[in-house]
Every structure is written in structure tokens, then in C-alpha cells.
Design an enzyme around this catalytic site. Structure first.
Site, PDB file in Angstrom:
ATOM      1  N   GLU A 177      33.738   7.716  53.220  1.00 25.80           N
ATOM      2  CA  GLU A 177      34.041   9.143  53.396  1.00 25.80           C
ATOM      3  C   GLU A 177      34.981   9.658  52.305  1.00 25.80           C
ATOM      4  OE1 GLU A 177      35.973  12.229  56.704  1.00 25.80           O
ATOM      5  OE2 GLU A 177      35.698  10.133  57.227  1.00 25.80           O
ATOM      6  N   LYS A 219      29.606   9.701  54.190  1.00 25.27           N
ATOM      7  CA  LYS A 219      30.128  10.813  54.991  1.00 25.27           C
ATOM      8  C   LYS A 219      30.862  11.782  54.057  1.00 25.27           C
ATOM      9  CE  LYS A 219      32.922  12.081  59.022  1.00 25.27           C
ATOM     10  NZ  LYS A 219      33.531  11.653  60.301  1.00 25.27           N
TER      11      LYS A 219
END
Length: 339
Positions: A177, A219
Site C-alpha cells: 500500500e 492497494k
């Protein structure tokens, strides 16, 4: 063999219109959320809130995985069933947040580096035994005057890749992420530049660390105007800019991209996702890994009261269903009232 297992898990997390519920708020963060509904944050109130989310009837049709905090992974339902087992029995994959948060990057004012690599190998072994089959690590990139620096992008990409390699060694799928924050007055064009640079640095480091892309989930943030921008881009422009950026930087071997909501309203995050999927011809599953954009309506409906337990679950299932439709490119804002 391990790579095949990782690929199966990664695909299952975002298959058939499903997405990921991010319920991994740290204790200080969940306290802030509970403060907004005048509810004391205790171990039991946190457990009960997460139980409400996880045991929502039918949620497994729309949620393929749940990211938990360390405390939550060790907790159980009121009937004594460990959360990880409860989820796995329904086909939802249990996950765990493993980073220790973003801390100031020494020598680089206004920038952060995510900590948590020390001892991670041992923690991953324990989390696997507790039932976790995927993990999450968040890097935080700020856009500002002269920010981000190239060093900040490289340092965070390096940490994400080290984390991802350790996860795959432990037979755990890493969610990587690299979040470019919405905070600021920057244009959508500036967000596109920084997001591109962050993704370029990330995939270079993943390759250097021999991370198998078939066994990860990305992500990212959406490419979007800063929250304080004077002339914010519309939904269609956000969808188009985000797809351009992803197609330029994310290899087709990545099985799934699951967006963070990053401060968008629940409705905005759903609409943007649907517009992207409606464009079609995507090499990866384009899904969601929302925290606030899935939870906020449920938290507001529950308000810490047992008599509102079902109302909280109803609010969650509504958002989960609408985001599942968005994953399939079939969401329309008129569905908000109907749902």
C-alpha cells in the site's frame, strides 16, 4: 508450489465482485472513531464492534478478505469462535496489519517512513499459525512544497518490498500500500505525477527483492485532486486519470488492485470504482479495500448501543453490496436510495 498457493489466495480475495474490508485500525485510531459516537474504547467494545462487522449475515458474498489489527486476530465471537476461523469457514480470508505506523523520516522534514521490519519474520510465523493468510503494510507519501523527495519514495518502496518478500517467505500474501495522501491543495495532475513515481519506485524494488507479483495485491490511492484544491476534478476525470496511471505502471501479472478510499466519502469511492470497471479491458481485478468508506455508515448506525447492532450490520451490507456492484462496473448512484 508456494507461489501457486499465494496466487490462489490473492485471486480469491478479489474474485466474483468481492473486495476487502479494512478493519485494522490501531487502538488510538479506533478510539478517535469511537469518540465521534460517544462510545468508550475498551477491549470489549472494540471486540463487539468488529464482531458486528464480521458476522453481518451475507457479508461473505461481497467481502473476500478482512484486514485485522493484532488484538482483533486474537479475539473471538461471543460464542467463542476465533474471528479467523469464523471468517475462513464462510470463505472470507483473514488478514493482518503488520506495520508499526508511519514515523518521521530523519533528515526529511514533513515526510515519513513506515516502521515494523524488525522482528517481522517471527511475527509473520505467529500470524500464520493464528490463521492469517494475507498481510498489509502502508507507506504514506505526502504531496507538498518540494514533497515528496525522491529519497522518501525510494525508502518507502524499499521497506514495502522487504516486507513483501518476508510475507511470501511465510506463505502470506502481501498487500502493498503506497498511499499518496489526498491532503493538500494539489491538482489531479500533480497527484498523477507523484502516484506514478511512487508506483515506479515500488515495482523496481519488488523486482530487486524477487517478490513474485502473481502473489501480491496492490492497494493504491486513486489519482484525485487534493482535498483543498480550488477546482477539484470530476468523477469521470478521476477514473480516467487513475486508469492511465495504473496501466502505465502496474504489470498484468498482479492479480488484483484493491483501492484505499483515502478520505473520499463512501459514495465517491464507490462511484469512482464503478466508472473504472465500466471502462472494461483491464488486465487485473479492480476492487476495493475500504476502511472508512465501508465502515462509517455502520459505525454511525451502531453508535455503541446493543439495540442498534442489526442497524449497524444493515448499513455495512448495503455498502458492501454497492461496492461489489462497483467492482463489476454496475453501480449507479440511484442505487443508494434503493439499497
Amino acid at each position: 508450489m508456494v507461489l501457486k498457493q499465494l496466487n490462489v489466495v490473492a485471486k480469491a480475495m478479489v474474485a466474483d465482485g468481492k473486495g476487502i474490508l479494512a478493519a485494522d485500525e490501531s487502538s488510538p485510531t479506533i478510539k478517535k472513531r469511537f469518540d465521534t459516537i460517544d462510545t468508550e474504547s475498551t477491549e470489549e467494545s472494540r471486540r463487539r464492534y468488529r464482531e458486528m462487522l464480521i458476522t453481518t449475515p451475507g457479508v461473505e458474498k461481497y467481502i473476500g478478505g478482512v484486514i485485522m489489527y493484532d488484538e482483533t486476530l486474537r479475539q473471538a465471537t461471543s460464542d467463542g469462535v476465533p474471528f479467523a476461523k469464523y471468517m475462513a469457514d464462510l470463505g472470507m480470508i483473514p488478514g493482518i496489519k503488520v506495520d508499526m505506523g508511519a514515523k518521521p523520516l530523519a533528515g526529511f522534514p514533513g515526510e515519513t517512513i513506515t516502521e515494523g521490519l524488525d522482528g517481522l519474520r517471527g511475527r509473520l510465523e505467529e500470524y500464520y499459525k493464528l490463521g492469517a493468510r494475507f498481510a498489509k503494510w502502508r507507506a504514506v507519501i505526502t504531496i507538498g512544497k518540494g514533497l515528496p523527495s525522491e529519497f522518501c519514495l525510494q525508502a518507502n518502496a524499499h521497506a514495502l518490498a522487504r516486507y513483501a518478500a518476508l510475507c511470501q517467505e511465510a506463505n502470506i500474501v502481501p498487500i502493498v500500500e503506497p498511499e499518496v495522501l489526498m491532503d493538500g491543495d494539489h491538482s489531479i495532475g500533480r497527484c498523477a505525477e507523484v502516484t506514478s513515481a511512487a508506483l515506479q519506485a515500488l515495482f523496481a524494488e519488488l523486482a530487486a527483492h524477487k517478490v513474485a507479483l502473481e502473489g501480491i495485491i496492490l492497494k493504491p490511492n486513486m489519482v484525485i485532486s487534493g482535498t483543498e484544491a480550488s477546482n477539484r476534478a470530476g468523477t469521470q476525470e478521476v477514473a480516467e486519470a487513475t486508469l492511465r496511471c495504473l496501466k502505465a505502471h502496474v504489470p498484468a501479472s498482479v492479480p488484483g488492485i484493491a483501492f484505499l478510499s483515502g478520505g473520499q466519502t463512501a459514495e465517491e469511492a464507490t462511484e469512482h470504482l464503478s466508472l473504472m470497471n465500466a471502462a472494461g479491458d483491464l488486465p487485473w481485478e479492480l476492487s476495493f479495500s475500504y476502511g472508512r468508506a465501508l465502515q462509517a455508515p455502520a459505525l454511525d448506525a451502531w453508535r455503541g448501543k446493543e439495540e442498534n447492532y442489526k442497524a449497524g450490520q444493515d448499513a455495512l451490507i448495503k455498502r458492501a453490496k454497492l461496492n461489489s456492484l462497483a467492482h463489476l462496473g454496475k453501480y449507479d448512484s440511484s442505487m443508494e436510495a434503493a439499497a
